[in-house]
Design a protein around this motif. Structure first.
Motif, PDB file in Angstrom:
ATOM      1  N   GLU A  42       2.026 -18.415  14.721  1.00  0.00           N
ATOM      2  CA  GLU A  42       1.053 -18.864  15.810  1.00  0.00           C
ATOM      3  C   GLU A  42       0.658 -19.980  15.614  1.00  0.00           C
ATOM      4  N   THR A  43       0.562 -20.703  14.543  1.00  0.00           N
ATOM      5  CA  THR A  43       0.375 -22.094  14.161  1.00  0.00           C
ATOM      6  C   THR A  43       1.518 -22.936  14.157  1.00  0.00           C
ATOM      7  N   GLY A  44       2.753 -22.529  14.352  1.00  0.00           N
ATOM      8  CA  GLY A  44       4.014 -23.235  14.416  1.00  0.00           C
ATOM      9  C   GLY A  44       4.440 -23.942  13.050  1.00  0.00           C
ATOM     10  N   TYR A  45       3.762 -23.454  11.893  1.00  0.00           N
ATOM     11  CA  TYR A  45       3.854 -24.085  10.592  1.00  0.00           C
ATOM     12  C   TYR A  45       5.250 -24.476  10.365  1.00  0.00           C
ATOM     13  N   ARG A  46       5.695 -25.460   9.699  1.00  0.00           N
ATOM     14  CA  ARG A  46       6.966 -25.941   9.282  1.00  0.00           C
ATOM     15  C   ARG A  46       6.717 -26.544   8.039  1.00  0.00           C
ATOM     16  N   PRO A  47       7.110 -25.997   6.816  1.00  0.00           N
ATOM     17  CA  PRO A  47       6.946 -26.416   5.588  1.00  0.00           C
ATOM     18  C   PRO A  47       7.623 -27.963   5.494  1.00  0.00           C
ATOM     19  N   ASN A  48       7.078 -28.939   4.623  1.00  0.00           N
ATOM     20  CA  ASN A  48       7.715 -30.192   4.366  1.00  0.00           C
ATOM     21  C   ASN A  48       9.107 -29.909   3.660  1.00  0.00           C
ATOM     22  N   ALA A  49      10.276 -30.492   4.221  1.00  0.00           N
ATOM     23  CA  ALA A  49      11.468 -30.295   3.840  1.00  0.00           C
ATOM     24  C   ALA A  49      11.857 -30.792   2.406  1.00  0.00           C
ATOM     25  N   LEU A  50      11.165 -32.071   2.199  1.00  0.00           N
ATOM     26  CA  LEU A  50      11.448 -32.445   0.989  1.00  0.00           C
ATOM     27  C   LEU A  50      10.654 -31.788  -0.187  1.00  0.00           C
ATOM     28  N   ALA A  51       9.325 -31.218   0.037  1.00  0.00           N
ATOM     29  CA  ALA A  51       8.650 -30.628  -0.701  1.00  0.00           C
ATOM     30  C   ALA A  51       9.378 -29.223  -1.118  1.00  0.00           C
ATOM     31  N   LYS A  52       9.794 -28.387  -0.145  1.00  0.00           N
ATOM     32  CA  LYS A  52      10.500 -27.358  -0.167  1.00  0.00           C
ATOM     33  C   LYS A  52      11.946 -27.556  -0.902  1.00  0.00           C
ATOM     34  N   ALA A  53      12.538 -28.714  -0.813  1.00  0.00           N
ATOM     35  CA  ALA A  53      13.746 -28.995  -1.587  1.00  0.00           C
ATOM     36  C   ALA A  53      13.579 -29.149  -3.088  1.00  0.00           C
ATOM     37  N   LEU A  54      12.333 -29.855  -3.187  1.00  0.00           N
ATOM     38  CA  LEU A  54      11.990 -30.231  -4.739  1.00  0.00           C
ATOM     39  C   LEU A  54      11.691 -28.744  -5.499  1.00  0.00           C
ATOM     40  N   HIS A  55      10.818 -27.710  -4.572  1.00  0.00           N
ATOM     41  CA  HIS A  55      10.449 -26.513  -5.186  1.00  0.00           C
ATOM     42  C   HIS A  55      11.654 -25.688  -5.690  1.00  0.00           C
ATOM     43  N   SER A  56      12.702 -25.613  -4.607  1.00  0.00           N
ATOM     44  CA  SER A  56      13.724 -24.866  -4.804  1.00  0.00           C
ATOM     45  C   SER A  56      15.203 -25.458  -5.585  1.00  0.00           C
ATOM     46  N   LYS A  57      14.856 -26.882  -5.787  1.00  0.00           N
ATOM     47  CA  LYS A  57      15.984 -27.652  -6.371  1.00  0.00           C
ATOM     48  C   LYS A  57      17.220 -27.721  -5.181  1.00  0.00           C
ATOM     49  N   ARG A  58      16.963 -27.335  -4.210  1.00  0.00           N
ATOM     50  CA  ARG A  58      18.179 -27.524  -3.082  1.00  0.00           C
ATOM     51  C   ARG A  58      17.586 -28.425  -2.067  1.00  0.00           C
ATOM     52  N   SER A  59      18.566 -29.015  -1.329  1.00  0.00           N
ATOM     53  CA  SER A  59      18.403 -29.969  -0.364  1.00  0.00           C
ATOM     54  C   SER A  59      18.477 -29.348   0.978  1.00  0.00           C
ATOM     55  N   GLN A  60      18.781 -28.105   1.223  1.00  0.00           N
ATOM     56  CA  GLN A  60      19.115 -27.181   2.292  1.00  0.00           C
ATOM     57  C   GLN A  60      19.870 -28.170   3.346  1.00  0.00           C
ATOM     58  N   THR A  61      20.792 -28.902   2.729  1.00  0.00           N
ATOM     59  CA  THR A  61      21.917 -29.450   3.792  1.00  0.00           C
ATOM     60  C   THR A  61      23.086 -28.992   3.442  1.00  0.00           C
ATOM     61  N   ILE A  62      24.290 -29.002   4.262  1.00  0.00           N
ATOM     62  CA  ILE A  62      25.674 -28.960   3.953  1.00  0.00           C
ATOM     63  C   ILE A  62      26.368 -29.973   4.669  1.00  0.00           C
ATOM     64  N   GLY A  63      27.349 -30.295   3.591  1.00  0.00           N
ATOM     65  CA  GLY A  63      28.285 -31.367   4.104  1.00  0.00           C
ATOM     66  C   GLY A  63      29.251 -30.698   4.831  1.00  0.00           C
ATOM     67  N   VAL A  64      29.899 -31.218   6.067  1.00  0.00           N
ATOM     68  CA  VAL A  64      31.012 -30.644   6.680  1.00  0.00           C
ATOM     69  C   VAL A  64      32.113 -32.031   6.969  1.00  0.00           C
ATOM     70  N   ILE A  65      33.190 -31.704   6.432  1.00  0.00           N
ATOM     71  CA  ILE A  65      34.218 -32.776   6.595  1.00  0.00           C
ATOM     72  C   ILE A  65      35.180 -32.377   7.546  1.00  0.00           C
ATOM     73  N   LEU A  66      35.397 -33.383   8.600  1.00  0.00           N
ATOM     74  CA  LEU A  66      36.194 -32.859   9.604  1.00  0.00           C
ATOM     75  C   LEU A  66      37.358 -33.751   9.720  1.00  0.00           C
ATOM     76  N   PRO A  67      38.672 -33.318  10.548  1.00  0.00           N
ATOM     77  CA  PRO A  67      39.626 -34.362  10.489  1.00  0.00           C
ATOM     78  C   PRO A  67      39.283 -35.148  11.901  1.00  0.00           C
ATOM     79  N   LYS A  68      38.942 -34.595  12.783  1.00  0.00           N
ATOM     80  CA  LYS A  68      38.759 -35.317  14.005  1.00  0.00           C
ATOM     81  C   LYS A  68      37.475 -34.584  14.821  1.00  0.00           C
TER      82      LYS A  68
END
Length: 335
Positions: A42-68
């Protein structure tokens, strides 16, 4: 935007319970979880990504390497990867290498430094340097498109079987002089395995194979045109069918044939691999091995996510084969 404290007040619960729901950690009774989720929605709340990453020790990002990055298959790969990971709270970072091995190795280092949670490498080749870099990354890695021999899990199509099935079809249509437009063997999946499937079928059906009917391109339309020109003009070959190892080179070959008075498929049948919109809407529509690149992206993402969520999970030497099918269209016909 509401704070966690305000969310807790609205949901009539504790801040710690809200935190556990947001981070999917610890026990929260189902009625309380439902109340918290209702308020979050209802509030549309989204947690701060940096705070969440620090808490979980994850960046919540994935690197994808593409040839073209502008290749049709790359776009579909990205769609499958992004759809899966975005629905699981991750964002993806893309690294476009333009088929440069040096760039692939640099992106492996860069993504490791950026503290991504995992890497998907859409590979055109795997060198000893790749293997060493992957070992040093310290993060889960999944390879797409190439069979690995170092235990790294991979996702690919059964290239030998698929190419063999295509040439089986051409032979069943009474073609006996079948040329191959391939790519350099540094790309093992396409340059070696698809060629092996071609040769396997010729041998199985006792159809003559000639190195003079095997030419190389570089995946582009232009290279398919030039390879066909080399066949007909320099090598003086007159095949009754051409199997190009991707649809773009099949289109290039068709362009050469039509410009030089040959009819497709009446004089020469032409087929490719990929099966995307380019081949589906070209004139003539191209007979192709239809590969679901979006599904290969999704399967790769799912596999990597398992490795991220379960660090002790052993998926060494795991191989996921993605289904394909042969779609006969207007560019081939019975001889």
């Amino acid at each position: 935007m509401a704070t966690i404290k305000e969310i807790a007040k609205l949901a009539e619960t504790s801040i710690s319970s809200v935190s556990r729901v947001l981070n999917n950690s610890g026990y929260v009774s189902e009625p309380v979880r439902v109340r918290i989720q209702k308020v979050l929605d209802e509030t549309g709340y989204r947690p701060n990504a940096l705070a969440k990453a620090l808490h979980s020790k994850r960046s919540q990002t994935i690197g994808v390497i593409l040839p073209k990055i502008n290749a049709t298959s790359s776009g579909d790969n990205i769609a499958g990867i992004d759809h899966y990971f975005s629905s699981n709270g991750y964002t993806i970072i893309l690294g476009n290498t333009n088929h440069s091995i040096k760039s692939e190795l640099e992106f492996l280092d860069l993504f490791s430094e950026k503290q991504v949670d995992g890497i998907i490498l859409v590979a055109t080749t795997l060198t000893d340097e790749h293997v060493q870099k992957i070992k040093k990354v310290g993060k889960p890695v999944v390879v797409m498109g190439q069979l690995t021999n170092d235990g790294t899990p991979c996702v690919l199509f059964d290239e030998v079987k698929a190419a063999e099935e295509m040439v089986d079809y051409l032979i069943a249509e009474d073609h006996r002089s079948i040329a191959l437009i391939g790519v350099p063997e540094s790309d093992v999946s396409v340059g070696v395995m698809r060629k092996q499937g071609y040769l396997n079928s010729l041998m199985k059906h006792e159809v003559s194979a000639s190195s003079n009917r095997v030419v190389e391109g570089n995946f582009s339309v232009e290279s398919g045109y030039q390879a066909c020109q080399e066949l007909f003009e320099e090598r003086q070959e007159r095949p009754d069918a051409i199997f190009a190892v991707n649809d773009k080179m099949a289109i290039g070959a068709i362009n050469y044939l039509l410009e030089n008075g040959y009819r497709v498929p009446q004089d020469v049948s032409v087929c490719g691999v990929g099966g995307g919109n380019m081949s589906r809407y070209y004139n003539p529509k191209i007979t192709s091995l239809v590969y679901d690149f979006e599904e290969s992206g999704r399967v790769s993402a799912q596999l990597l996510h398992r490795l991220i969520e379960q660090p002790k999970l052993d998926l060494s030497n795991h191989v996921s084969f993605i289904p394909y099918h042969l779609e006969v269209r207007g560019s081939t016909a019975k001889k």
